[in-house]
Design an enzyme around this catalytic site. Structure first.
Site, mmCIF file in Angstrom:
data_model
loop_
_atom_site.group_PDB
_atom_site.id
_atom_site.type_symbol
_atom_site.label_atom_id
_atom_site.label_comp_id
_atom_site.label_asym_id
_atom_site.label_seq_id
_atom_site.Cartn_x
_atom_site.Cartn_y
_atom_site.Cartn_z
ATOM 1 N N HIS A 134 -21.559 -26.806 40.100
ATOM 2 C CA HIS A 134 -19.938 -27.642 40.241
ATOM 3 C C HIS A 134 -19.354 -26.668 38.692
ATOM 4 O O HIS A 134 -19.644 -27.371 38.283
ATOM 5 C CB HIS A 134 -20.503 -28.829 40.639
ATOM 6 C CG HIS A 134 -18.996 -29.933 40.606
ATOM 7 N ND1 HIS A 134 -18.879 -30.827 41.182
ATOM 8 C CD2 HIS A 134 -18.018 -29.520 39.530
ATOM 9 C CE1 HIS A 134 -16.889 -31.207 40.827
ATOM 10 N NE2 HIS A 134 -16.722 -30.222 40.212
ATOM 11 N N HIS A 136 -16.542 -25.091 36.870
ATOM 12 C CA HIS A 136 -15.366 -25.304 36.479
ATOM 13 C C HIS A 136 -15.224 -23.817 35.297
ATOM 14 O O HIS A 136 -15.912 -23.612 34.192
ATOM 15 C CB HIS A 136 -14.074 -26.297 35.753
ATOM 16 C CG HIS A 136 -14.492 -27.285 36.268
ATOM 17 N ND1 HIS A 136 -12.811 -27.678 36.487
ATOM 18 C CD2 HIS A 136 -15.188 -28.527 36.606
ATOM 19 C CE1 HIS A 136 -13.140 -28.869 37.408
ATOM 20 N NE2 HIS A 136 -14.559 -29.325 37.616
ATOM 21 N N HIS A 272 -20.220 -35.968 42.640
ATOM 22 C CA HIS A 272 -20.048 -36.893 42.019
ATOM 23 C C HIS A 272 -19.606 -37.652 43.286
ATOM 24 O O HIS A 272 -19.465 -38.525 43.710
ATOM 25 C CB HIS A 272 -19.147 -36.517 41.094
ATOM 26 C CG HIS A 272 -17.638 -35.651 41.269
ATOM 27 N ND1 HIS A 272 -16.776 -36.316 41.952
ATOM 28 C CD2 HIS A 272 -17.443 -35.280 40.478
ATOM 29 C CE1 HIS A 272 -16.028 -35.012 41.975
ATOM 30 N NE2 HIS A 272 -15.917 -34.362 40.963
ATOM 31 N N HIS A 320 -8.190 -34.730 33.517
ATOM 32 C CA HIS A 320 -7.499 -34.882 34.739
ATOM 33 C C HIS A 320 -5.986 -34.673 34.630
ATOM 34 O O HIS A 320 -5.049 -34.820 34.679
ATOM 35 C CB HIS A 320 -7.745 -35.782 35.414
ATOM 36 C CG HIS A 320 -9.199 -35.773 36.262
ATOM 37 N ND1 HIS A 320 -9.289 -34.481 37.729
ATOM 38 C CD2 HIS A 320 -10.632 -36.183 36.228
ATOM 39 C CE1 HIS A 320 -10.160 -34.940 38.070
ATOM 40 N NE2 HIS A 320 -11.327 -35.270 36.810
#
EC number: 3.5.1.5
Length: 567
Positions: A134, A136, A272, A320
């Site tokens: 995971h 980014h 998650h 986000h």
């Protein structure tokens, strides 16, 4: 026969069968199950030691001996906790057993010759390099931080510090995929890039896989609708790649049940799974009970402490692209933070119901804390739940195997790369991490990529010896020049390789092919295959597994923390 005390033997050659070690400052203790070396015939390098010409070193040419040997190491892996010598040839593990000179020593299956370099493993713990699924790809400096924590493989997506990458692990489209493949070719770490799976027609997905993607990511910020899920999985089944999903927190395109219906029993990797990182609120944790779903955690909620809930709201707003002045954005963030499901997450890991640990790097998670937080959770669960079945008052071997599998072999299996990385086994890339037991899981003693040292703690460069302070991690020769291309791998689909992507882009790194990931199920997750029936009370958020409430207290103190980071 001459004998020496266990203490003297451990001081000279490292611990042996039946000896126990504490992992860092945790309450976890390993016990060595087997010693593959031969008493009285151990090999060790140094003045007056064994690995010398005509003694432990034979006369063979380089083709007949290993290139690198790790001596007398304690291996922790999903398959066992043992002591052995480890042989490396052409960047891959070729032997786990007894090293030496077969001309004068018995039981030798790893030949030492003039062409062999030696890494002293006496008293050291060896683990496979971690696999973080995971990532980014917000900044390239993450590779350094990951490596010095013991992670050697990054799987994820992105294009840099832009809105799409800050929120989602996606490298969208052919142009972005190709530019990022050209960029990560320079990183001294294994890499696989996700394409965007949020589309309801197959052509735009196929072209990304053919452009070199390792797999696909569905994310609610791009639209995790039932049609997108169904379409993405259709193409994944056709082209043998994995799909990872961050499902619909707001339940706009459908509820949890609609997502499960769209998945339709096909394998998918749910990120998650607890939900604070995103996914159907509050029901995404139910996916732990699906036999076709590979559940994972990200590290910001791991383990559950008195500070976990408070720090999450601000992280969510930033990651986000939310506005604290908009009530709906605040409500969106608050819907994801539930102390009851965060508490249940720890227990589900300890039961072997959540199979994978990962970071969510710079997007709520910390790229350099996957390994550390995994073992902090194991420690917390031992204190709160006692020994696992099969463990004793003497050792925690079963719990140790369960937890190490979460960031090594299981993520590799989930993404079809376990034939290359994820464990200390013959034939695999020699991505190996050495630890002093007192610093296990916190600060490695040596990080090897493809059989070469990539990073290591190093003292004053102008000192007479390597150890004087200041000591800090520095890049080593596996990170330099053309060596980095021979010691690191880019993973992509068979379709991407067959399309000639490595040649078209001039990629110089090793190329690894994804294979078999559509056949993986929860049952494939080693030591972490438990499929409980999960219930969630929608008012209180209490989670039950097979009818038993999963409740635990937050930790007020953790090991592997401040005492290791004073300087």
């Amino acid at each position: 026969m001459k004998t020496i005390s266990r203490q003297a033997y451990a001081d000279m050659f490292g611990p042996t069968t039946g000896d126990r070690l504490r992992l860092a400052d945790t309450e976890l203790f390993l016990e060595i199950e087997q010693d593959f070396t031969t008493y009285g015939e151990e090999v060790k390098f140094g003045g007056g030691k064994v690995i010398r010409d005509g003694m432990g070193q034979s006369q063979v040419v380089s083709a007949e001996c290993v290139d690198v040997l790790i001596t007398n190491a304690i291996i922790i892996d999903h398959w066992g906790i043992v002591k052995a010598d480890i042989g490396i040839k052409d960047g891959r593990i070729t032997g786990i057993g007894k090293a030496g000179n077969p001309d004068v020593q018995p039981n030798v299956d790893i030949v030492i010759g003039p062409g062999t370099e030696v890494v002293a493993g006496e008293g050291k713990i060896i683990t496979a390099g971690g696999v973080d699924t995971h990532i980014h790809f917000i900044c390239p400096q993450q590779a350094e931080e990951g490596l010095i924590s013991g992670v050697t493989t990054f799987i994820g997506g992105g294009t840099g510090p832009v809105a799409g990458t800050n929120a989602t692990t996606v490298t969208p489209g052919i142009w972005n995929m190709h530019r990022m493949l050209e960029a990560v070719d320079e990183l001294p770490i294994n890499v696989g890039l996700f394409g965007k799976g949020c589309v309801s027609q197959p052509e735009a997905i196929r072209e990304q896989i053919e452009a070199g993607a390792i797999g696909l990511k569905i994310h609610e910020d791009w639209g995790a609708t039932p049609m997108a899920i169904h379409n993405c999985l259709n193409v994944a089944d056709e082209m043998d790649v994995q799909v990872a999903i961050h499902s619909d927190t707001l339940n706009e395109g459908g509820f949890y049940e609609e997502t499960v219906k769209a998945i339709a029993g096909r394998v998918i990797h749910v990120f998650h799974t607890e939900g604070a990182g995103g996914g159907h609120a509050p029901d995404v944790i139910k996916s732990v009970g699906e036999p076709n779903i590979l559940p994972a955690s990200t590290n910001p909620t791991m383990p559950y402490t008195i500070n976990t809930v408070d720090e999450h709201l601000d992280m969510l707003m930033v990651c986000h692209h939310l506005d604290p002045s908009i009530p709906e954005d605040v409500a969106f963030a608050e819907s994801r933070i539930r102390r009851e499901t965060i508490a249940a997450e720890d227990i589900l890991h300890d039961m072997g119901a959540i199979s994978v640990m990962s970071s969510d790097s710079q997007a709520m998670g910390r790229v350099g804390e996957v390994v550390m937080r995994t073992w902090q959770c194991a420690h917390k669960m031992k204190l709160q739940r006692g020994s696992l079945a099969g463990d004793t008052a003497e050792n925690d071997n079963n719990r140790i195997k369960r937890y190490i599998a979460k960031y090594t072999i299981n993520p590799a299996l989930a993404h079809g790369i376990a034939h290359e990385v994820g464990s200390i086994e013959k034939g695999k890339l020699a991505d190996i991490v050495l630890w002093d037991p007192a610093f296990f899981g916190v600060k490695p003693a040596l990080i090897m990529k493809g059989g070469m040292v990539a990073y290591a703690p190093m003292g004053d460069i102008n000192a007479a010896i390597p150890t004087p302070q200041p000591v800090h991690y520095r890049p080593m020769y596996a990170c330099l020049g053309k060596a980095k291309y021979q010691t690191s791998m880019i993973f992509m689909s068979k379709a991407g390789i067959d399309a000639g992507v490595p040649e078209k882009l001039g990629l110089q790194s090793l190329i690894g092919r994804v294979e078999g990931c559509r056949k993986v199920t929860k049952a494939s997750m080693i030591h972490n295959s438990y499929v409980p029936h999960i219930e969630l009370e929608p008012q209180t958020y209490i989670v039950k597994a097979d009818g038993v409430p999963l409740v635990c207290e937050p930790a007020t103190e953790l090991p592997m923390a401040q005492r290791y980071f004073l300087f």
